[in-house]
Design an enzyme around this catalytic site. Structure first.
Site, PDB file in Angstrom:
ATOM      1  N   LYS A 111     -14.946  36.775 118.422  1.00  0.00           N
ATOM      2  CA  LYS A 111     -15.986  36.350 117.477  1.00  0.00           C
ATOM      3  C   LYS A 111     -17.351  36.877 117.917  1.00  0.00           C
ATOM      4  O   LYS A 111     -18.154  37.302 117.085  1.00  0.00           O
ATOM      5  CB  LYS A 111     -16.025  34.815 117.383  1.00  0.00           C
ATOM      6  N   LYS A 216      -2.660  39.835 109.951  1.00  0.00           N
ATOM      7  CA  LYS A 216      -2.130  38.613 109.387  1.00  0.00           C
ATOM      8  C   LYS A 216      -2.907  38.149 108.169  1.00  0.00           C
ATOM      9  O   LYS A 216      -4.032  38.576 107.934  1.00  0.00           O
ATOM     10  CB  LYS A 216      -2.065  37.531 110.461  1.00  0.00           C
ATOM     11  N   LYS A 219      -7.956  33.749 105.578  1.00  0.00           N
ATOM     12  CA  LYS A 219      -8.854  33.293 104.511  1.00  0.00           C
ATOM     13  C   LYS A 219      -9.968  34.299 104.285  1.00  0.00           C
ATOM     14  O   LYS A 219     -10.415  34.507 103.177  1.00  0.00           O
ATOM     15  CB  LYS A 219      -9.503  31.972 104.911  1.00  0.00           C
TER      16      LYS A 219
END
Ligand code: TRP
Length: 351
Positions: A111, A216, A219
């Site tokens: 991140k 994968k 969202k």
């Protein structure tokens, strides 16, 4: 009965990947365990601190939980921010966690790299650390993101959970939770916290890929089929999935984007259907139009009952209020006991 705890960050609606990767396991576990399933809205603030979206995002996950089959009669369902004891435990745990070990956490590095605009492929050991301290880099990384694993440990330890059903990507966080629990016990000379284990049903845990051939389903990746998608939307999304001209050589290995379609087919279709398309692939007779039609049909079959319940439940604010109020109350019966013990162990005393 074992105590089971898990949660999902409220950053958007849940999708097929959440269903087969997490929710389906939650639902199975509620029969034989004492289950707590929560909505990690405080965690969402580490990356999505948008007050205009926060409530809607919590509602989406709550509705999806209920529609997928988490039963408030069997499990405790609550919103993380309704249980302030978690935040208090997080504060105390933080005093026994090193900044260095947090900076080495994989999820943090990923991140932080994104936020600091460090090119992933060309990045080197130490880049994240260097850029965090670089005064010319205008992008900063917040302390909440750094301490994300401590808050997650608090979620788990506040209930003294035995088992935590999570996907592979959370295993490092679980390992850290165990370490923090051990460290707390050792420091204070108590046997208070249990060391929770990451739990899933054997190797059945499937990682659902996205429909765009890349990694994968997520969202934020724009490659997801949501539990609330209509049959029409599902058909459209499946139709758009990446394919090619088909194999020329019998029994060829499948490229990733084709393997991905088969991975989803394996979880939503019957063994015969999967075999049929495997054979077609192996004979070089596969017609992607047929494969996609079948795939869309089977996804729709799995999701329609869930979608119907979503449409029903999302209109019923009184029900949602009741579930979350009762959930918070039940969760707090547990967490308030833990926090009282912790205050005593830490050494706070009343005058
Ligand atoms: N970190 C988890 C995720 O991203 C969500 C989460 C927060 C969680 N607290 C937890 C999962 C406690 C299990 C237990 O999916």
């Amino acid at each position: 009965m074992d105590i089971v705890l898990s949660g999902i960050r409220s950053t958007g609606k849940l999708h097929l990947g959440n269903y087969f990767g997490a929710l389906r396991n939650f639902i199975r576990m509620q029969e034989e365990n004492n289950c707590y399933f929560f909505i990690a809205d405080i965690h969402s603030l580490t990356t999505h601190p948008d007050p205009t979206m926060l409530h809607e995002n919590v509602k989406n996950v709550l509705v999806d939980y209920l529609a997928a089959g988490i039963d408030p009669g069997k499990s405790v369902i609550y919103v993380q921010s309704d249980v302030p004891e978690t935040a208090e435990l997080y504060l105390y745990l933080n005093m026994h966690v090193g900044i260095g070990e947090l900076m080495r956490t994989t999820s943090f590095k990923d991140k932080a790299r994104q936020q600091l605009h460090i090119d992933r492929l060309n990045s080197e050991e130490g880049d994240v650390e260097r850029e965090i301290f670089n005064e010319n880099n205008k992008n900063s990384v917040n302390a909440g993101l750094l301490t994300y694993p401590v808050l997650m440990a608090a979620d788990i330890l506040i209930h003294r959970a035995d088992k935590v059903p999570v996907g592979k990507d959370q295993e490092q966080h679980l390992e850290m939770t165990r370490k923090f629990a051990r460290r707390f016990n050792n420091f204070y000379g108590v046997e208070y916290f249990k060391e929770p284990v990451a739990y899933n049903f054997g190797n059945e845990l499937v990682k659902i890929p996205g429909l765009d051939g890349s990694g994968k389903m997520g969202k934020s990746e724009g490659n997801a089929i949501y539990l609330s998608d209509s049959p029409n939307e599902i058909e459209k999304k499946v139709k758009k999935a990446l394919t090619d001209a088909g194999p020329r050589v019998p029994n060829s290995p499948k490229p990733d984007y084709i393997e991905n379609l088969f991975t989803i087919l394996r979880v939503v279709s019957t063994a015969e259907v999967v075999q049929h398309f495997e054979d077609k692939w192996n004979n070089c007779e596969i017609r992607y139009g047929d494969l996609k039609k079948q795939l869309a049909e089977d996804i729709i079959r799995v999701l329609s009952p869930i979608r119907e319940r979503i449409l029903e439940i999302e209109r019923d604010d009184a029900y949602l209020r009741k579930v979350t109020m009762e959930g918070a109350e039940k969760a707090r019966e547990n967490t308030s006991k833990t926090i009282a013990d912790i205050r005593e162990i830490v050494g706070f005393k009343r005058f």
